[in-house]
Design an enzyme around this catalytic site. Structure first.
Site, PDB file in Angstrom:
ATOM      1  N   HIS A   1       0.830  -1.209   0.000  1.00  0.00           N
ATOM      2  CA  HIS A   1       0.000   0.000   0.000  1.00  0.00           C
ATOM      3  C   HIS A   1       0.864   1.258   0.000  1.00  0.00           C
ATOM      4  CE1 HIS A   1       0.932   0.981   4.178  1.00  0.00           C
ATOM      5  NE2 HIS A   1       0.796  -0.306   4.450  1.00  0.00           N
TER       6      HIS A   1
ATOM      7  N   GLU B   1      -1.961  -6.910   8.008  1.00  0.00           N
ATOM      8  CA  GLU B   1      -0.592  -6.789   8.511  1.00  0.00           C
ATOM      9  C   GLU B   1      -0.454  -7.533   9.841  1.00  0.00           C
ATOM     10  OE1 GLU B   1       2.392  -6.769   8.175  1.00  0.00           O
ATOM     11  OE2 GLU B   1       3.042  -4.730   7.704  1.00  0.00           O
TER      12      GLU B   1
END
Length: 200
Positions: free
Chosen positions: A15, A86
């Site tokens: 990202h 994550e």
């Protein structure tokens, strides 16, 4: 696995930047947005990924990955996969390495892990689940996710212990590829950020 029944390439996309990533703060499951730099980075990915025709697009459900995927032009095609979140950093969420080392001067994420968060082994199990999923796909696959998770996924792709991921660097909005060298899974491109530099 037969050569004609496996993914050609798996394209890993981290990202774009957030305020926390730019400050070096551990950002696990805290759902923070891209900042202005991250939005600009994500916009460069559309052209970078244009040569691919993806049979499957997977994306972390956290908004910094979803926004990157959307701006790059793949949100409508993407399937959200919770295994792509994550690392959950527990008590160290939002802290920098320097702040953690004020408590524990010798702390290292890859050896010590985190308090009240996920272990490295748990992150590796999630990465392995994603790998099993993409290996069933014929054609190219895109994966939009996060720095530590993608590093673990890459080393698990080549059947190495997850701790090897400590030796990989992964920048925001970078593109990496996993594929095959004959019968061996391989890392064919790593941490490409050439699209962020703009035209010469």
């Amino acid at each position: 696995m037969a050569e004609d029944s496996r993914p050609r390439q798996i394209v890993l996309v981290r990202h774009g930047a957030t305020d926390w990533s730019e400050a070096g703060r551990h950002t696990g499951w805290t759902d923070i947005p891209l900042n202005n730099d991250g939005l600009r980075q994500a916009a460069t990915l559309a052209r970078r990924l244009a040569p691919y025709t993806f049979e499957l697009v997977l994306c972390s459900p956290l908004q910094r990955a979803v926004s990157t995927c959307r701006i790059a032009g793949y949100r409508d095609a993407a399937e959200l996969d919770a295994d792509l979140r994550e690392w959950s950093y527990g008590d160290y969420e939002g802290m920098t390495t320097a702040q953690i080392r004020e408590r524990d001067p010798h702390w290292n994420l890859w050896d010590e892990g985190v308090l009240n968060g996920e272990t490295l082994a748990e992150v590796a199990v999630r990465a392995d689940a994603v790998i099993a999923r993409v290996r069933a796909v014929e054609g190219d696959v895109a994966v939009f996710a996060h720095g530590h998770l993608l590093r673990v996924l890459a080393v698990r792709w080549i059947a190495q212990h997850a701790q090897l991921a400590r030796h990989l660097t992964l920048s925001t909005a970078s593109v990496s590829t996993l594929a095959w060298e004959h019968d061996w899974p391989s890392i064919t491109l790593w941490n490409d950020v050439s699209h962020l530099r703009g035209p010469d």
